[in-house]
Design an enzyme around this catalytic site. Structure first.
Site, PDB file in Angstrom:
ATOM      1  N   CYS A   1      -2.630   1.776   0.014  1.00  0.00           N
ATOM      2  CA  CYS A   1      -1.459   2.076   0.851  1.00  0.00           C
ATOM      3  C   CYS A   1      -0.637   0.839   1.202  1.00  0.00           C
ATOM      4  CB  CYS A   1      -1.907   2.765   2.140  1.00  0.00           C
ATOM      5  SG  CYS A   1      -2.986   1.712   3.122  1.00  0.00           S
TER       6      CYS A   1
ATOM      7  N   CYS B   1      -9.036   4.112   4.196  1.00  0.00           N
ATOM      8  CA  CYS B   1      -8.574   3.406   5.401  1.00  0.00           C
ATOM      9  C   CYS B   1      -9.759   2.819   6.165  1.00  0.00           C
ATOM     10  CB  CYS B   1      -7.836   4.354   6.336  1.00  0.00           C
ATOM     11  SG  CYS B   1      -6.629   5.380   5.498  1.00  0.00           S
TER      12      CYS B   1
HETATM   13 FE1  FES Z   1      -3.063   2.626   5.084  1.00  0.00          FE
HETATM   14 FE2  FES Z   1      -4.634   4.325   6.358  1.00  0.00          FE
HETATM   15  S1  FES Z   1      -2.930   4.816   5.113  1.00  0.00           S
HETATM   16  S2  FES Z   1      -4.780   2.205   6.296  1.00  0.00           S
END
Ligand code: FES
Length: 158
Positions: free
Chosen positions: A36, A110
């Site tokens: 992400c 995450c």
């Molecule tokens: Fe990036 Fe959770 S979406 S840390």
């Protein structure tokens, strides 16, 4: 539709434990998430116990990560505070998710951010203090440094 988070996840997100910066930390770890692009910074304060072992006396984190990253980091800091560095290095990250009462599968990535930042903070502490670095820790440090570079490169290009 909102993701199904446990009560514990929401509690840790609303009132994260050990959140913020630390003055004069003994070790700092910073990592980026390849999936992400979020970043995490973690600080540790290390002291010796009566047996002369290094222990994590204090720990703090800051992140631009999501709800799951904040809750997982908060839980990790609770779980490793007071542990020896050896125990912290061998810490099973599955424990974070279990203690939080689970995470949606799409959010598992995450939950690894804080654990990786902890590895980097311990590596930083051992390096600064010229202490022996276990081989597995060194190898993981090499991988994480590369991943962080890639995330930072992506940030520059957007
Ligand atoms: Fe990036 Fe959770 S979406 S840390």
């Amino acid at each position: 539709m909102p993701l199904p988070y446990s009560k514990k996840v929401i509690q840790h997100f609303n009132k994260p434990h050990n959140y913020g910066k630390m003055k004069s930390p003994d070790g700092v770890g910073e990592v980026g998430n390849l999936i992400c692009g979020d970043l995490m910074k973690l600080y540790i304060k290390v002291v010796q116990n009566k047996k002369g072992q290094d222990i994590i006396k204090d720990i703090k984190f800051s992140t631009f990560g999501c709800l799951a990253a904040i809750a997982s980091s908060s839980m990790l800091t609770d779980l490793v505070k007071g542990k020896t560095l050896e125990q912290a290095i061998g810490f099973d990250r599955k424990e974070i998710v279990d203690e939080l009462g689970g995470l949606p599968p799409i959010k598992i990535h995450c939950s690894v951010l804080a654990g990786d930042a902890l590895i980097e903070a311990i590596h930083d502490y051992l390096t600064k203090n010229k202490k022996p670095i276990p081989q597995a820790l060194n190898e993981r440090h090499g991988q994480l440094a590369k991943e962080k570079q890639e995330v930072e490169k992506d940030h520059k290009t957007c």
